[in-house]
Design a protein around this motif. Structure first.
Motif, short mmCIF file in Angstrom:
data_model
loop_
_atom_site.label_atom_id
_atom_site.label_comp_id
_atom_site.label_asym_id
_atom_site.label_seq_id
_atom_site.Cartn_x
_atom_site.Cartn_y
_atom_site.Cartn_z
N THR A 184 27.29 -18.93 7.83
CA THR A 184 28.20 -19.23 6.73
C THR A 184 27.97 -20.68 6.33
N ASP A 185 28.36 -21.04 5.11
CA ASP A 185 28.21 -22.42 4.65
C ASP A 185 29.42 -23.25 5.09
N TYR A 186 29.22 -24.58 5.18
CA TYR A 186 30.19 -25.44 5.84
C TYR A 186 31.32 -25.93 4.94
N GLY A 187 31.07 -26.03 3.64
CA GLY A 187 31.98 -26.74 2.75
C GLY A 187 33.03 -25.87 2.08
N THR A 188 33.34 -26.21 0.81
CA THR A 188 34.34 -25.47 0.04
C THR A 188 33.71 -24.24 -0.59
N PHE A 189 32.65 -24.44 -1.36
CA PHE A 189 31.83 -23.35 -1.89
C PHE A 189 30.46 -23.89 -2.20
N THR A 190 29.53 -23.00 -2.48
CA THR A 190 28.14 -23.36 -2.76
C THR A 190 27.72 -22.76 -4.10
N LEU A 191 26.97 -23.54 -4.88
CA LEU A 191 26.32 -23.06 -6.09
C LEU A 191 24.84 -22.92 -5.78
N LEU A 192 24.23 -21.83 -6.21
CA LEU A 192 22.83 -21.59 -5.87
C LEU A 192 22.04 -21.10 -7.08
N PHE A 193 20.84 -21.66 -7.23
CA PHE A 193 19.89 -21.22 -8.24
C PHE A 193 18.66 -20.70 -7.49
N GLN A 194 18.36 -19.41 -7.66
CA GLN A 194 17.22 -18.79 -6.99
C GLN A 194 16.01 -18.71 -7.92
N ASP A 195 14.80 -18.65 -7.32
CA ASP A 195 13.64 -18.28 -8.13
C ASP A 195 13.56 -16.75 -8.16
N SER A 196 12.45 -16.21 -8.58
CA SER A 196 12.35 -14.75 -8.79
C SER A 196 11.91 -13.99 -7.54
N ILE A 197 11.66 -14.68 -6.43
CA ILE A 197 11.08 -14.03 -5.26
C ILE A 197 12.07 -13.16 -4.51
N GLY A 198 13.30 -13.60 -4.40
CA GLY A 198 14.30 -12.83 -3.66
C GLY A 198 14.23 -13.08 -2.16
N GLY A 199 15.02 -12.31 -1.42
CA GLY A 199 15.07 -12.45 0.03
C GLY A 199 16.45 -12.81 0.56
N LEU A 200 17.34 -13.29 -0.32
CA LEU A 200 18.70 -13.61 0.10
C LEU A 200 19.50 -12.33 0.30
N GLU A 201 20.21 -12.25 1.42
CA GLU A 201 21.03 -11.09 1.73
C GLU A 201 22.39 -11.54 2.26
N VAL A 202 23.42 -10.78 1.96
CA VAL A 202 24.77 -11.05 2.45
C VAL A 202 25.26 -9.84 3.25
N ARG A 203 25.98 -10.11 4.32
CA ARG A 203 26.53 -9.02 5.12
C ARG A 203 27.49 -8.18 4.28
#
Length: 295
Positions: A184-203
């Protein structure tokens, strides 16, 4: 679009009056999965592309050159080499990624060159502007004692606030390996910009040990709830565990994350024995994840 990950249109936002449709959409996402896409967010995508370009040049340099700008530890500004962070302690493998943290609030701050400084600080400023807008939305859906949440984040980018723009580089790999361990991330919230490759997964919120692939949407920003927002809401807002895996392409992957933190002394929780602040929570998580340097 990733199934089960909401897409929220932010063009309905207004400083004067935030519509109920926007408030309800953000509340639902925060309470159910803790991840959501934002479209029409106002952050200049050309600026995002420029930062990816200048950081790409930096990451392609030799180790000795990059080491000149190395961060002394994971809490400071600067470059972090491969295998310096381990986020999933259920596995002995460290994360197969490099990163450069732009953390202007925590001196000393040095940049590889003027272009790198200009582009990254420009994007930091735009992300901060959006983060303050999202904090105003959150103030509209949080209970009374949390209504001042925006004011707790006024020092992003100064006064030892640890908010960071993180430039991430995942080298190509022949193995089906974990590029970034489950966490999990440590702070309040996170903003993320991904490229086109993918691979990010959430439970999956279904508690069935499955993961949902968060596929990139061109031009969209991804937002995820982090630890502090979950703690403040006593778990009502979900700080979901997530990871980055190497997919079938095994190609180089890049992303840009903006980790939003409140002012260092902001109280997170308090009992008769101790008080937890943002900086104490942050330092604890950093110490747990940092791999001792051998270079």
């Amino acid at each position: 679009m990733s199934e089960d990950i909401p897409v929220i249109n932010f063009d309905q936002y207004s400083d004067e009056a935030i519509p109920d449709t926007l408030l309800n959409s953000v509340r639902h996402a925060c309470e159910n999965i803790g991840f959501f896409y934002i479209v029409n967010h106002g952050v200049n995508i050309n600026k995002v592309n420029s930062v990816n370009e200048v950081s790409g040049k930096f990451f392609q340099q030799d180790f000795g050159t990059k080491k000149k700008y190395a961060s002394p530890d994971l809490s400071r500004h600067g470059w972090v080499a491969l295998n310096r962070e381990v986020l999933d302690h259920s596995t002995p493998k460290s994360d197969y990624k490099e990163m450069y943290d732009v953390r202007p609030g925590v001196p000393p701050v040095e940049f590889p060159n003027k272009e790198f400084e200009t582009e990254t600080l420009g994007l930091f400023s735009e992300c901060k502007t959006f983060a303050l807008k999202l904090l105003r939305v959150l103030a509209g859906i949080l209970p009374g004692e949390l209504k001042d949440i925006e004011s707790w984040h006024r020092s992003m980018g100064c006064d030892n606030n640890v908010t960071a723009l993180r430039l991430l580089y995942y080298p190509s790999t022949e193995e089906q390996t974990s590029r970034c361990g489950e966490h999990t991330d440590y702070g309040t919230f996170t903003l993320l910009f991904q490229d086109s490759i993918g691979g990010l997964e959430v439970r999956s919120p279904k508690n069935d040990d499955s993961f949902i692939a968060i596929k990139p949407i061109e031009g969209a920003m991804l937002v995820n709830v982090a630890d502090l927002l979950s703690l403040w809401t006593k778990g009502k807002f979900v700080s979901s565990r997530h990871r980055v895996v190497a997919n079938t392409s095994n190609a180089t992957r890049r992303s840009i994350a903006f980790f939003v933190h409140p002012d260092p002394a902001t109280e997170i929780s308090h009992n008769s024995d101790s008080m937890v602040t943002d900086i104490s929570h942050f330092n604890k998580r950093i110490m747990q994840s940092e791999v001792t340097r051998t270079d």
